[in-house]
Structures are given as structure tokens and as C-alpha cells.
Motif scaffolding. Structure first.
Motif: not given
Length: 394
Positions: A305-329
Motif C-alpha cells: 500500500t505504501y508503494d501504491a500510494e506513493m507511486a502517483p505522487t512522483l511524476p507530479l513532484s518531478r514536474h514541480v521540481f524540474e529544472a530550473p529547480t529553484w522555481h519549484y515553489k
């Protein structure tokens, strides 16, 4: 404003593409995420929270920050309800990027009171950004000491942030070791050491006295080992899972590694059977309920369940923090607005302009796919209004 479609009763919305076209996104049913008002048992988890700008304030580049305190503190209560502590006044809150020292002081003071009222954990950044350019290492040490004393007096745990001023004046690893050793001898309670990489702040290039990661890590470990009784944990944001795995295995017993890796946090928090990372993440301000569900499952030893709940969050997080990373906020604030946590999409220092309409449109689609929009139709209306104002027809 959204068009109805046979595929979903909620409707669809079009997001802009870089080639001038659009993509139709079917709105997904919102998920009823369970709240988790108590801290997690098996991991310490801080979410680095953003600040909400007052939409009527003169939050233009270079101006003092004008904060919407009701929405800002309300967002922290949202984090508390899902089991997270708050890492306050960090780079997610635009520290060194629009949030000036008077606003930092008020933010930490207000948040510390609220955390006590909710029985929640809070840690806050202490740095050197309240003064102008500093000429010597001794001046940097003094500036740090002032902020450390302020944070301690609020009752928040101290996070020793990386200092741009120290990076500018230090000439050797010994300069870093001297400043931090003096501070660690003076603090009342164990602190979190924060190593923020240049992907998040280019002015921190060469921190710990070297641009070679292995050499910088050796200096960092020397400091931690010499003062392990005053170090609760280290927060490392270098976006290298391999480096983090090696570093956490080398830490003295009892010193936590708080992952700051917004690209690999599910695997790092899960651990390798021998070591695991705890968390201090800006990403958790964007994926709060899903991360809470995952960590609650981890408390029960339910790795599937941990893996299943975390998995969909990762594409979103990687997009938020894509380069230039300091603009993630900018993405964090946009998601907060789409989710109804704040009345408008404005940021201190005018930083709402730091991401493109294509980037933020994709952000909407990924949050929708992860079912992280509490009211998808509200989010779609807000997106369409914002796109129209930006000159993009949806």
C-alpha cells in the motif's frame, strides 16, 4: 465552464501544449483522503510549507513581503491534520527569494504558537539573510547566532540553513567547520543541518569548501561526527539517491537523514532493509494526503500500500521540481490555489511568473491524475480563468 463529456460526469478541461495545440483532460473523481492528525510512528516527516501572499499587497520584486496570514496558517493546519510537522521559513517559503527577515520572524512566531496549540512538531530555518553582504567569517558566525537565538526563543527546533554569505566569504573547509562548530556548541537542543545543493540555489555552489561532492561530504561528515550529540539529523537536497544512501549509512548512530530528494523520496523513505531516510520535503506540501496515506501504511508494515500510494505522487513532484529547480515553489503555490487553500495565485516577490502556462497546465493534469484535487471542477474553473487571463484559450 468545463465541457461535459461522456467519459466523465465531471467534465473535461483543455491544457495548453508547447506546440500551440491543446490536450483534453478528463476530470477524475476526487478521493476522500483520510486525515491522520497524529505524527507517524516509523518515520519523522516534515513538510516544507510555502507562504501565501496577500493579493492586495505590493508583492512586487524587491518589495517587503505582505503575507496573507489566515491562508498561510490555514495551510499549516492542513499539514498538521495529515500527520506532518512543518519545516518553517525554508526555501519553500521563499527564504532568500522574497521573504524578508521581518516576515520570517512573524511567520516563525505565529507558526510556533499554532504548532503548540495542535500538538504538532515544528522546526524553523536559521540563517544569515537578515543582514547585507558580510565581509568575514566572524561576521557570518555572528549573523547565524542572532537567528539561532530567535528561533530557539519561539520554541521551534533550529534548522541551520546553508548561508549564501558563508559560501561567498569562506576560503576553505575549515571556515565552514569553524562556523558550524561554534554554533553547535551554543545551541540548546539538537538541530537539523541543512545542505542545500546548487540545483536549488546556484549561490550555494561549492558549499562545505569544495565543488567535488565527495570532498564536501567528507567535511560534512567530520562536522556531524564531532558534534553528533547536537545534531538531530541532516537534511540533504542534492537530488542524488546514490549519494544519500551512502551518506545515511555513514552517519553516527542516532543521527537521522531527512531526505530532501524530491525526485526519489519514495524509495529513500521506504529504505533498503538496513537504513531508511526520514523526510523534510517541499514535495509533501504538494502531495500531502497521498504521502500521509503512504506513511500511515508504512507504520503498519504494509509496503504494498505504501508503494501504491506513493507511486502517483512522483511524476507530479518531478514536474514541480524540474529544472530550473529553484522555481519549484511557484508550482506549490499554484497547486494550493487550485486546491482551494488560498484565494488567489500571487506570490511574494512576484514569483508567480516563474513558470510557464504550459508547465502549470501540465501540473494541473498530473495533480488530477493523482486525484489530489479536492474539488476538480473548482480547480478546472480556476485553471480556465487563469489561462484566459494569460491569453491562452482553453
Amino acid at each position: 465552464m468545463t465541457s461535459l463529456d461522456t467519459a466523465t460526469s465531471l467534465g473535461t478541461v483543455r491544457i495548453p501544449l508547447a506546440d500551440g495545440g491543446t490536450e483534453e483532460v478528463a476530470l477524475r473523481e476526487p478521493r476522500a483522503w483520510a486525515e491522520h492528525p497524529r505524527p507517524f510512528r516509523t518515520r519523522v516527516a516534515f513538510a516544507a510549507a510555502h507562504v501565501v501572499a496577500d493579493p492586495r499587497g505590493e508583492n512586487v520584486p524587491g518589495a517587503p513581503a505582505v503575507v496573507d496570514w489566515e491562508s498561510t496558517l490555514g495551510f499549516r493546519r492542513h499539514l498538521f491534520r495529515h500527520g506532518f510537522g512543518v519545516a518553517e521559513a525554508m526555501d519553500t517559503a521563499q527564504r532568500n527569494m522574497g521573504l524578508d527577515w521581518p516576515a520570517v520572524q512573524e511567520l516563525v512566531s505565529r507558526s510556533a504558537v499554532q504548532a503548540r496549540d495542535h500538538g504538532a512538531r515544528i522546526a524553523a530555518g536559521a540563517g544569515t539573510d537578515h543582514v547585507g553582504p558580510l565581509a568575514t567569517v566572524a561576521e557570518v558566525r555572528g549573523a547565524y547566532a542572532e537567528q539561532v537565538a530567535f528561533v530557539e526563543d519561539t520554541g521551534a527546533q533550529v534548522i541551520l540553513m546553508a548561508s549564501r554569505q558563508l559560501a561567498a566569504v569562506a576560503v576553505s573547509p575549515d571556515d565552514y567547520l569553524g562556523v558550524y562548530a561554534d554554533l553547535l556548541r551554543q545551541v540548546r537542543e539538537p538541530v537539523v543541518l541543512h545542505w542545500l545543493g546548487e540545483a536549488f540555489d546556484p549561490q550555494l555552489r561549492g558549499y562545505w569548501g569544495s565543488t567535488d561532492t565527495a570532498a564536501a561530504t567528507a567535511t560534512f561528515l567530520d562536522l556531524v561526527r564531532a558534534h553528533a550529540d547536537k545534531v538531530d539529523g541532516v537534511k540533504v537536497s542534492l537530488l542524488s539517491a546514490e549519494h544519500e544512501v551512502g551518506l545515511r549509512a555513514a552517519l553516527p548512530e542516532g543521527v537521522r537523514l531527512y531526505t530532501g530528494d524530491d525526485f526519489h523520496y519514495p524509495e529513500l523513505i521506504r529504505g533498503d532493509g538496513e537504513h531508511h531516510s526520514d523526510a523534510l520535503l517541499g514535495a509533501f506540501a504538494a502531495v500531502t494526503p497521498a504521502a500521509s496515506a503512504a506513511l500511515a501504511a508504512l507504520d503498519e508494515g504494509d509496503l504494498a500500500t505504501y508503494d501504491a500510494e506513493m507511486a502517483p505522487t512522483l511524476p507530479l513532484s518531478r514536474h514541480v521540481f524540474e529544472a530550473p529547480t529553484w522555481h519549484y515553489k511557484t508550482g506549490i503555490a499554484f497547486l494550493s490555489w487550485l486546491s482551494g487553500h488560498q484565494p488567489g495565485f500571487t506570490m511574494v516577490g512576484g514569483m508567480q511568473s516563474s513558470r510557464s502556462v504550459v508547465h502549470l497546465g501540465r501540473l494541473f493534469a498530473l495533480a488530477n491524475e493523482a486525484r489530489l484535487l479536492p474539488d476538480p471542477q473548482l480547480a478546472a474553473r480556476r485553471l480556465e480563468l487563469w489561462l484566459a487571463g494569460a491569453g491562452v484559450a482553453s
